[in-house]
Design an enzyme around this catalytic site. Structure first.
Site, short mmCIF file in Angstrom:
data_model
loop_
_atom_site.label_atom_id
_atom_site.label_comp_id
_atom_site.label_asym_id
_atom_site.label_seq_id
_atom_site.Cartn_x
_atom_site.Cartn_y
_atom_site.Cartn_z
N MET A 89 0.84 -1.19 0.00
CA MET A 89 0.00 0.00 0.00
C MET A 89 0.88 1.24 0.00
O MET A 89 1.92 1.28 0.63
CB MET A 89 -0.92 0.00 1.21
N VAL A 90 0.44 2.25 -0.70
CA VAL A 90 1.23 3.47 -0.82
C VAL A 90 1.38 4.16 0.53
O VAL A 90 0.38 4.47 1.19
CB VAL A 90 0.57 4.44 -1.83
N GLN A 110 7.85 -4.58 -1.56
CA GLN A 110 6.80 -4.54 -2.57
C GLN A 110 7.09 -3.44 -3.60
O GLN A 110 7.27 -2.28 -3.23
CB GLN A 110 5.46 -4.28 -1.87
N CYS A 148 -3.15 -2.90 -6.79
CA CYS A 148 -3.59 -1.51 -6.64
C CYS A 148 -4.61 -1.15 -7.71
O CYS A 148 -4.30 -1.25 -8.91
CB CYS A 148 -2.39 -0.57 -6.70
N LYS A 196 1.08 -9.98 -5.67
CA LYS A 196 -0.26 -9.70 -5.13
C LYS A 196 -1.17 -9.39 -6.30
O LYS A 196 -0.85 -8.55 -7.14
CB LYS A 196 -0.19 -8.50 -4.18
N HIS A 219 -6.49 -11.01 -3.75
CA HIS A 219 -7.59 -10.19 -3.24
C HIS A 219 -8.85 -10.61 -4.00
O HIS A 219 -8.88 -10.53 -5.23
CB HIS A 219 -7.30 -8.71 -3.47
N ASN A 258 -6.87 -12.51 0.71
CA ASN A 258 -6.95 -11.10 1.11
C ASN A 258 -8.35 -10.57 0.81
O ASN A 258 -8.95 -10.90 -0.20
CB ASN A 258 -5.89 -10.30 0.34
N GLY A 259 -8.84 -9.73 1.72
CA GLY A 259 -10.14 -9.10 1.53
C GLY A 259 -11.14 -9.55 2.57
O GLY A 259 -11.29 -10.73 2.84
N GLU A 282 -6.66 -2.85 5.16
CA GLU A 282 -7.37 -1.74 5.80
C GLU A 282 -7.79 -2.06 7.23
O GLU A 282 -7.74 -1.20 8.10
CB GLU A 282 -8.58 -1.34 4.96
#
Length: 378
Positions: free
Chosen positions: A1-2, A57, A87, A126, A155, A190-191, A215
């Site tokens: 993640m950024v 990553q 992303c 990913k 995801h 994921n998710g 998140e």
């Protein structure tokens, strides 16, 4: 993640049960071309020894540039390099990376093959589900394993499922991935992960080798400890959000800004506080307004500690109880129980703009910033 999984946050997450962490997403070309950007992600030797296992990553779309960036990163200090093909943001569309790279299968396979050939560490990836469906996704995933990918995180949403259109995750699709390639490499699900009950249910449904949270763990790192679960009748049994915020600030002080893969430093730290303290910051009233203004203007960890002191006063005035705390920022695009249902959304095939277009420029001193400087959600 950024600009999220900085060293202090990784250490915080490990304290609460995370056993594998990732660096923030690193833009391969910027890492090679911009000294300031490179220094923001350079893992220092002493810190790297304390921070394992960790995957670095990267994003990009050029096999040579990505390989050179990963070599410059000095991969002996990480356990693997990971290609971000998850992303879904507009900046990724413009840069031809992230989830959009999945739709250039031949190019992506060539990237994997080149990295496997050029690097002396494992290559992982990913991914999301392709907009064209699960069968096309499985065909691509098999090609990626053939090319040398040694671990895949899936995801269970498409790139169109973001923001207001996030919708429910499809764990059945992840199970299909596990059935297709899980005998060859580990598949991580994921998710839809917000607590230990979700983790257990996800593992049972998918048969995955592990579970990744993004998140959910950003708002409340102790989700792996089983708080807010069915077993506790939905009561939080772990530390409160103010305590978590203060733990993070202490780690930020120990590992100063701009070191050890901390991305944009103080902006990154402020973004974490927005996630931890979301429910208090957006609750309304003069005290919450004061805390928001203070966080927006914070330039040091001392300023951020003042934010937590202000919110402690707010909680005291409102008779706050830690055991009644719920996830708020994580739920901003979700409804209760949403992730337990199969996705049946008619997702329009359009690209939505996002808040991340200035992230990379902000890290190297160009115009534009992430929400970490107070411009994101509260």
């Amino acid at each position: 993640m950024v600009d999220q999984s900085d060293l202090p946050f990784r250490k915080l997450a490990r304290q609460y049960g995370s056993n594998l962490c990732y660096t923030p997403m690193i833009h391969s070309r910027l890492f090679l071309e911009h000294k300031r950007y490179f220094e923001s992600f350079n893992l220092f030797v002493d810190e790297a020894k304390e921070d394992g296992p960790v995957f670095a990553q990267f994003c990009g779309n050029d096999p040579t540039i990505m390989a050179n960036a990963m070599k410059k990163f000095n991969t002996k200090f990480v356990d693997a390099v990971d290609i971000n093909c998850g992303c879904p943001q507009g900046i990724a569309r413009k840069g031809r990376y992230g989830a959009f790279l999945l739709e250039e299968g031949d190019l992506l396979v060539s990237i994997v093959e080149n990295l496997v050939k050029e690097l002396d560490c494992r290559v992982t990836i990913k991914v999301r589900i392709l907009p064209t469906g699960i069968e096309d996704s499985l065909a691509l995933y098999r090609r990626l394993v053939d090319a040398g990918v040694s671990l895949m995180t899936v995801h269970g949403r498409t790139r169109h499922q973001k923001g207001q259109l996030t919708g429910a995750v499809n764990w059945d699709h992840i199970k299909m991935v596990v059935d297709a390639i899980g005998d060859r490499i580990p598949v991580i699900a994921n998710g839809g992960i917000s607590n230990l009950d979700d983790i257990r249910r996800c593992l049972e449904i998918t048969g995955a080798a592990g579970v990744m949270s993004s998140e959910g763990v950003l708002e409340y790192p102790p989700i792996f400890t089983g708080t807010n679960t069915v077993a506790t009748s939905g009561k939080r049994t772990g530390p409160g959000r103010l305590a978590i915020a203060r733990e993070y600030i202490s780690l930020e002080e120990k590992y100063p800004n701009k070191q050890g893969g901390q991305a944009s430093g103080i902006k990154c730290a402020k973004s974490h506080l927005q996630h931890f303290l979301y429910e208090d910051l957006q609750s309304g009233g003069e005290v919450a307004d004061e805390a928001r203004r203070k966080l927006h203007c914070s330039k040091s960890t001392a300023d951020m500690r003042e934010v937590t002191d202000i919110l402690e006063r707010l909680q005291a005035e409102r008779g706050h109880k830690v055991e009644e705390e719920k996830l708020g920022w994580y739920m901003r695009h979700r409804t209760e129980g949403e992730d337990e249902k199969e996705t049946k959304l008619d997702i329009p095939q359009v690209e939505l703009e996002d808040d991340f277009s200035g992230c990379f420029g902000g890290m190297i001193g160009e115009t534009g910033e992430c929400g970490g400087d107070g411009d994101g959600d509260y």
